[in-house]
Design a protein around this motif. Structure first.
Motif, PDB file in Angstrom:
ATOM      1  N   GLN A 159       0.832  -1.204   0.000  1.00 15.64           N
ATOM      2  CA  GLN A 159       0.000   0.000   0.000  1.00 15.64           C
ATOM      3  C   GLN A 159       0.866   1.253   0.000  1.00 15.64           C
ATOM      4  OE1 GLN A 159      -3.326   0.063  -0.260  1.00 15.64           O
ATOM      5  NE2 GLN A 159      -3.195   2.287  -0.416  1.00 15.64           N
ATOM      6  N   ASP A 163       0.946   4.091  -2.842  1.00 16.90           N
ATOM      7  CA  ASP A 163       0.718   5.503  -2.531  1.00 16.90           C
ATOM      8  C   ASP A 163       1.863   6.375  -3.036  1.00 16.90           C
ATOM      9  OD1 ASP A 163      -1.619   4.756  -1.343  1.00 16.90           O
ATOM     10  OD2 ASP A 163      -0.810   4.756   0.704  1.00 16.90           O
ATOM     11  N   GLN A 184       1.642   9.244  -5.864  1.00 11.70           N
ATOM     12  CA  GLN A 184       2.114  10.592  -5.560  1.00 11.70           C
ATOM     13  C   GLN A 184       3.173  11.053  -6.559  1.00 11.70           C
ATOM     14  OE1 GLN A 184       3.655  10.946  -1.619  1.00 11.70           O
ATOM     15  NE2 GLN A 184       4.012  13.153  -1.757  1.00 11.70           N
TER      16      GLN A 184
END
Length: 258
Positions: free
Chosen positions: A171, A175, A179
């Motif tokens: 995860q 992320d 980003q």
């Protein structure tokens, strides 16, 4: 409730939780089985000690019986010889030996009863230990199977600590990737709009006019003036006459004045 009492209760709760996590039921069962075996061994040792004492008393009773029989024979011989004094002495000794033999016989009987009780207790305890051993192995096998099934289920469902750590790492990677992609897209949009300049791009061949044009991009007033300038250059001369031809720089001054 005082603070010390609350701290003590909290410590016991934490300790119980820590012990519960560290406790393995299989190890506890094995330890309990070992303790029962030790108890059974002590009971058997007690039975052996009682049997040894009882056997020693049996030997003493046998020896005293032999002594009493010998004294009885001596008393008979003394009577045959007319020695009543010797016969009386032999019978007196025989009475003492008989009394001693009675005491030892009572002790022996008591030890025999104790030996029988201990033997029965040892037999019952051995049966209990064997039953506990069978139950222990069954519980251990069941626990091992349940533990393996739980681990497989946790691995498949991803709720175990190891799989949870892997899921969290994935995860976090996703992320960070999202980003980074968003950051790259934002930078591309800023470069395309001219809000920021590409520091790696070369500036060779760019003159002041080009820089001014780029700086004036989006200025509607400049665009209107430029449109008007272009319209004036393309409009015909006033009065309907032909447009005066352009004079090249190579023509003489006199020909330009004609």
């Amino acid at each position: 409730m005082s603070i010390a009492r609350r701290l003590a209760d909290l410590f016991r709760v934490k300790a119980n939780k820590a012990l519960d996590r560290a406790e393995d039921p299989r190890e506890v069962l094995d330890y309990s089985y070992e303790r029962q075996l030790e108890m059974l061994t002590k009971v058997r040792r007690g039975v052996a000690d009682v049997a040894t004492s009882r056997k020693r008393l049996d030997l003493q009773v046998t020896q005293l019986q032999q002594a009493a029989d010998r004294l009885q024979a001596q008393a008979t011989q003394a009577v045959d010889l007319g020695r009543d004094d010797l016969a009386r002495e032999a019978l007196t000794r025989r009475a003492a030996v008989t009394a001693q033999m009675g005491d030892i016989t009572a002790q022996r009987d008591a030890l025999s009863a104790e030996e029988a009780k201990l033997t029965t207790a040892a037999t019952r305890l051995q049966a209990r230990v064997e039953a506990f051993r069978t139950r222990k192995e069954t519980i251990k096998a069941t626990y091992t199977a349940a533990e393996a099934q739980t681990r497989v289920g946790e691995a498949v469902s991803g709720i175990s600590e190891e799989m949870g750590d892997v899921g969290m790492a994935v995860q976090r990677a996703e992320d960070k990737t999202s980003q980074m992609q968003a950051r790259a897209g934002a930078i591309d949009e800023l470069l395309a709009s001219g809000a920021i300049q590409d520091a790696t791009a070369t500036t060779a061949g760019r003159d002041d006019l080009q820089a001014a044009l780029e700086a004036a991009r989006g200025d509607q007033g400049v665009d209107r003036e430029l449109a008007a300038l272009k319209a004036g250059r393309s409009a015909p001369a006033v009065g309907g006459g032909q447009a005066r031809p352009e004079v090249t720089s190579g023509q003489p001054e006199q020909e330009r004045q004609r």
